[in-house]
Design an enzyme around this catalytic site. Sequence first.
Site, PDB file in Angstrom:
ATOM      1  N   GLN A   1      32.138  44.470  46.041  1.00 48.31           N
ATOM      2  CA  GLN A   1      32.424  45.445  47.331  1.00 48.31           C
ATOM      3  C   GLN A   1      32.319  47.374  47.594  1.00 48.31           C
ATOM      4  O   GLN A   1      33.172  47.439  46.724  1.00 48.31           O
ATOM      5  CB  GLN A   1      33.545  44.093  48.356  1.00 48.31           C
ATOM      6  CG  GLN A   1      32.881  44.471  49.757  1.00 48.31           C
ATOM      7  CD  GLN A   1      33.695  45.698  50.361  1.00 48.31           C
ATOM      8  OE1 GLN A   1      34.933  46.012  49.809  1.00 48.31           O
ATOM      9  NE2 GLN A   1      33.733  46.208  51.362  1.00 48.31           N
TER      10      GLN A   1
ATOM     11  N   ASN B   1      34.106  48.918  49.405  1.00 50.21           N
ATOM     12  CA  ASN B   1      34.894  49.672  49.867  1.00 50.21           C
ATOM     13  C   ASN B   1      35.882  49.544  47.933  1.00 50.21           C
ATOM     14  O   ASN B   1      36.489  50.362  48.032  1.00 50.21           O
ATOM     15  CB  ASN B   1      36.359  48.855  49.742  1.00 50.21           C
ATOM     16  CG  ASN B   1      35.771  49.010  51.496  1.00 50.21           C
ATOM     17  OD1 ASN B   1      35.624  49.760  52.317  1.00 50.21           O
ATOM     18  ND2 ASN B   1      35.976  48.407  52.778  1.00 50.21           N
ATOM     19  N   LYS B   2      35.283  48.778  46.384  1.00 53.12           N
ATOM     20  CA  LYS B   2      35.888  48.853  45.512  1.00 53.12           C
ATOM     21  C   LYS B   2      35.442  49.876  44.839  1.00 53.12           C
ATOM     22  O   LYS B   2      34.797  50.810  45.005  1.00 53.12           O
ATOM     23  CB  LYS B   2      35.734  47.990  44.748  1.00 53.12           C
ATOM     24  CG  LYS B   2      36.190  46.201  45.258  1.00 53.12           C
ATOM     25  CD  LYS B   2      37.113  46.247  45.822  1.00 53.12           C
ATOM     26  CE  LYS B   2      37.385  44.959  46.723  1.00 53.12           C
ATOM     27  NZ  LYS B   2      37.332  44.478  48.154  1.00 53.12           N
ATOM     28  N   ALA B   3      36.088  49.806  44.022  1.00 55.97           N
ATOM     29  CA  ALA B   3      36.266  51.542  42.750  1.00 55.97           C
ATOM     30  C   ALA B   3      35.036  51.187  42.635  1.00 55.97           C
ATOM     31  O   ALA B   3      34.278  52.671  42.072  1.00 55.97           O
ATOM     32  CB  ALA B   3      37.195  51.965  41.505  1.00 55.97           C
TER      33      ALA B   3
END
Length: 427
Positions: free
Chosen positions: A200, A202-204
């Site tokens: 998603q 917001n993930k790194a």
Amino acid sequence: MTDDRLALLGGEPVITQPLPHEVWPPPAATAELAALAAQRDADISIKGRSGPIARLEEEFLRFLDDRVRYAVTFNSGTSALLAAYFALGVTEGVQVVGPALTYHAALSPVFALRGDVALADVDLRTRGIDPGALERAITERTRVVTVVHQWGHPCDMDAVLAVAERHGLRVLEDCSHAHGSRYKGRPVGTFGDAAVFSLQANKAVFAGEGGILVTDDRRVHDRATLLGHYRDRCRDEIDDEDLRRYWVSGFGLKLRMSPFNAVVASHSLAEFPERRQGRHACLRHLGEGLAEVPYMEPVHVSEEVDMGAWYGYKPLYRPEALDGVSRATLIAALRAEGLEVGAPSGPRLATLPLYQDDRNPLFPDLGKTPHRPEPATNAELIERRALSLPTFYRWPQDKALIDLYVEAFKKVGRHRAALADHQTRTS
């Protein structure tokens, strides 16, 4: 002469740089935009394991040091978790034990499979499931334990795996916060029977929306694939004759990743090593600064782990060292000083209706088996005292801003009596 009063009480703020201070995901580079445009003209459909889908899955296996053999993409991390639970045999009457404090989707797919969830307290230092609490939560119906490498810090996998082996349990790793994190040198996602990484935005490592399931177990791969991918991929990849006969329809769902999301994820994965290096430098500097603030406890990083991605920076507040000021008042004071700060958004799962109610809302005729967990003391403490700060990653560009964050914390400490008085007068 500068006005050193708290900004909340009429003074000048420490930071005047507009929010947000964490701009994520980073803007796309020219090469990524060109690849998306080329994919638009080449093929916007999904034909089995091919094109950018196949490339991403192969790249992700290399990212995990080729310690597992199979990777299957999905349209979200939640879908990948649903497929993982299904593949591991969760069904009506089966219980899954997971951490009391984590994001709800780590365990909520269990309810869609008519299973039950038992919650175990977390370890105060790793923030992941506490192995002792896990063992005490196991019942005769437990079949799966879910470990979440919360906020990027790996769980104590040696202890978790020992508990699982003693009780004959399957282990699912939720690595959605922990891309690139390692436990004793080994990548998370390669310890359990299956693992899931959310991609998603917001993930790194991000796809916009997406998820990826990895496993070294052929049957887990086959069952997960059949749940979310029908036709070509099932026909081409599933060897088990009993399962392969479902290739046309799969098991009735379509949970596949878009090729456009796969393009974005591949470019994000390629950029991850440099961004990881920047995050580590920034957050190490932030932690060193907060160690000089008596009322804050910087994030603990165990010697045997590499944090990899991080996922936000979540230090703990010590109210007794700030004249008993509430976390809400502290956050208000820090925000007035210009910080991007809040409380972590995920409450303890036991406080959510989906986990509280004695009936499964998806299947009203299906009652949940009563589960009375032991007190989640550590989970409650983290829920009450954690702060959420930006995951800075631009080093050394962010160094000056991080220094101002630390100065703002120190400023609040210098004026703790005035802040406590303000809280008393306004409460």
